[in-house]
Motif scaffolding. Structure first.
Motif, short mmCIF file in Angstrom:
data_model
loop_
_atom_site.label_atom_id
_atom_site.label_comp_id
_atom_site.label_asym_id
_atom_site.label_seq_id
_atom_site.Cartn_x
_atom_site.Cartn_y
_atom_site.Cartn_z
N VAL A 13 -4.51 -9.16 12.27
CA VAL A 13 -3.17 -9.76 12.30
C VAL A 13 -3.14 -11.03 11.44
CG1 VAL A 13 -1.43 -10.86 13.77
CG2 VAL A 13 -2.60 -8.78 14.54
N TYR A 14 -4.15 -11.87 11.60
CA TYR A 14 -4.18 -13.13 10.86
C TYR A 14 -4.31 -12.88 9.35
CZ TYR A 14 -5.66 -17.76 9.33
OH TYR A 14 -5.77 -18.96 8.68
N SER A 15 -5.22 -12.02 8.97
CA SER A 15 -5.44 -11.75 7.55
C SER A 15 -4.20 -11.18 6.88
CB SER A 15 -6.61 -10.78 7.36
OG SER A 15 -7.80 -11.36 7.85
N LEU A 16 -3.58 -10.24 7.53
CA LEU A 16 -2.38 -9.64 6.96
C LEU A 16 -1.23 -10.64 6.90
CD1 LEU A 16 -2.58 -6.12 8.60
CD2 LEU A 16 -3.24 -6.76 6.29
N SER A 17 -1.13 -11.48 7.92
CA SER A 17 -0.10 -12.52 7.91
C SER A 17 -0.32 -13.49 6.76
CB SER A 17 -0.10 -13.28 9.23
OG SER A 17 0.20 -12.43 10.31
N ILE A 18 -1.56 -13.89 6.57
CA ILE A 18 -1.87 -14.81 5.48
C ILE A 18 -1.55 -14.19 4.13
CG2 ILE A 18 -3.81 -15.91 4.26
CD1 ILE A 18 -2.92 -17.53 6.63
N VAL A 35 4.86 -3.45 -1.98
CA VAL A 35 4.57 -2.24 -1.20
C VAL A 35 3.34 -2.48 -0.31
CG1 VAL A 35 3.82 0.17 -1.35
CG2 VAL A 35 5.66 -0.65 -2.82
N GLY A 36 2.33 -3.12 -0.85
CA GLY A 36 1.13 -3.43 -0.08
C GLY A 36 1.43 -4.31 1.12
N MET A 37 2.32 -5.27 0.93
CA MET A 37 2.70 -6.14 2.06
C MET A 37 3.46 -5.34 3.12
SD MET A 37 3.56 -9.83 0.42
CE MET A 37 4.33 -9.33 -1.10
N GLY A 38 4.25 -4.38 2.69
CA GLY A 38 4.93 -3.51 3.65
C GLY A 38 3.92 -2.72 4.48
N PHE A 39 2.88 -2.24 3.82
CA PHE A 39 1.81 -1.55 4.54
C PHE A 39 1.09 -2.49 5.50
CE2 PHE A 39 1.66 1.66 0.94
CZ PHE A 39 2.20 2.69 1.70
N VAL A 67 2.40 -4.98 7.16
CA VAL A 67 3.27 -5.10 8.35
C VAL A 67 3.15 -3.84 9.21
CG1 VAL A 67 5.66 -5.29 9.12
CG2 VAL A 67 4.83 -6.74 7.25
N ALA A 68 3.13 -2.67 8.57
CA ALA A 68 2.97 -1.41 9.31
C ALA A 68 1.64 -1.39 10.05
CB ALA A 68 3.09 -0.23 8.36
N ALA A 69 0.59 -1.94 9.43
CA ALA A 69 -0.72 -1.97 10.08
C ALA A 69 -0.69 -2.83 11.34
CB ALA A 69 -1.77 -2.50 9.10
N ILE A 70 0.01 -3.94 11.30
CA ILE A 70 0.12 -4.79 12.49
C ILE A 70 0.83 -4.04 13.61
CG2 ILE A 70 1.22 -6.87 13.42
CD1 ILE A 70 0.70 -8.19 10.70
N LEU A 109 1.00 -0.74 14.01
CA LEU A 109 0.13 0.31 14.51
C LEU A 109 -1.01 -0.25 15.36
CD1 LEU A 109 -0.11 2.60 11.36
CD2 LEU A 109 1.00 3.14 13.54
N LEU A 110 -1.53 -1.39 14.98
CA LEU A 110 -2.59 -2.00 15.76
C LEU A 110 -2.09 -2.34 17.17
CD1 LEU A 110 -5.49 -3.10 15.70
CD2 LEU A 110 -4.54 -5.28 14.99
N GLY A 111 -0.87 -2.84 17.26
CA GLY A 111 -0.29 -3.15 18.56
C GLY A 111 -0.07 -1.91 19.39
N ARG A 112 0.30 -0.84 18.74
CA ARG A 112 0.60 0.42 19.45
C ARG A 112 -0.66 1.12 19.93
NH1 ARG A 112 3.85 3.41 22.30
NH2 ARG A 112 4.16 5.51 21.58
N PHE A 113 -1.70 1.10 19.10
CA PHE A 113 -2.88 1.92 19.41
C PHE A 113 -4.19 1.15 19.57
CE2 PHE A 113 -0.02 4.63 16.84
CZ PHE A 113 0.28 5.56 17.82
N GLY A 114 -4.26 -0.10 19.07
CA GLY A 114 -5.57 -0.76 19.08
C GLY A 114 -5.61 -2.09 19.81
N GLY A 115 -4.45 -2.62 20.21
CA GLY A 115 -4.34 -3.96 20.79
C GLY A 115 -5.37 -4.27 21.80
#
Length: 112
Positions: A68-73, A95-99, A101-104, A106-112
């Motif tokens: 979450v932190y790395s993607l936010s940064i 597009v990469g930044m959109g991905f 956000v999608a990763a965050i 998905l992480l909340g949905r399946f990996g939190g």
């Protein structure tokens, strides 16, 4: 504390970290890059961010925090560069930044 509240807190720390990075960037543009007001403001901002981590880390896996932190940064630094330093963003970067956000999400949905 819910996962999304923790994510919001991490993003908040990322915002303050990027603010510190902004101050350090300004400091680096001065003749004396280390001993100036921007450098001190950047260091103070980083210290506040470190204090914030103490309250978040007990409630979340370190791997999840890192993602979450790395993607936010990444997203926030790109915005900072584009808005304040005239750095152009290419389509594939957006597009990469959109991905990111999608990763965050998905992480909340399946990996939190």
């Amino acid at each position: 504390m819910s996962y999304y509240k923790l994510v919001a807190a991490i993003v908040g720390i990322a915002v303050f970290t990027v603010l510190g990075d902004y101050f350090i960037k300004l400091a680096s543009m001065e003749n004396k890059a280390i001993l100036n007001r921007w450098f001190i403001a950047g260091c103070a901002t980083y210290i506040l961010c470190t204090i914030g981590w103490v309250f978040i880390m007990p409630h979340m896996k370190l791997a999840s925090i890192g993602v979450v932190y790395s993607l936010s940064i990444i997203v926030l630094m790109a915005i900072l560069g584009a808005c304040f330093f005239g750095e152009a963003l290419k389509r594939h970067e957006i597009v990469g930044m959109g991905f990111a956000v999608a990763a965050i999400i998905l992480l909340g949905r399946f990996g939190g």
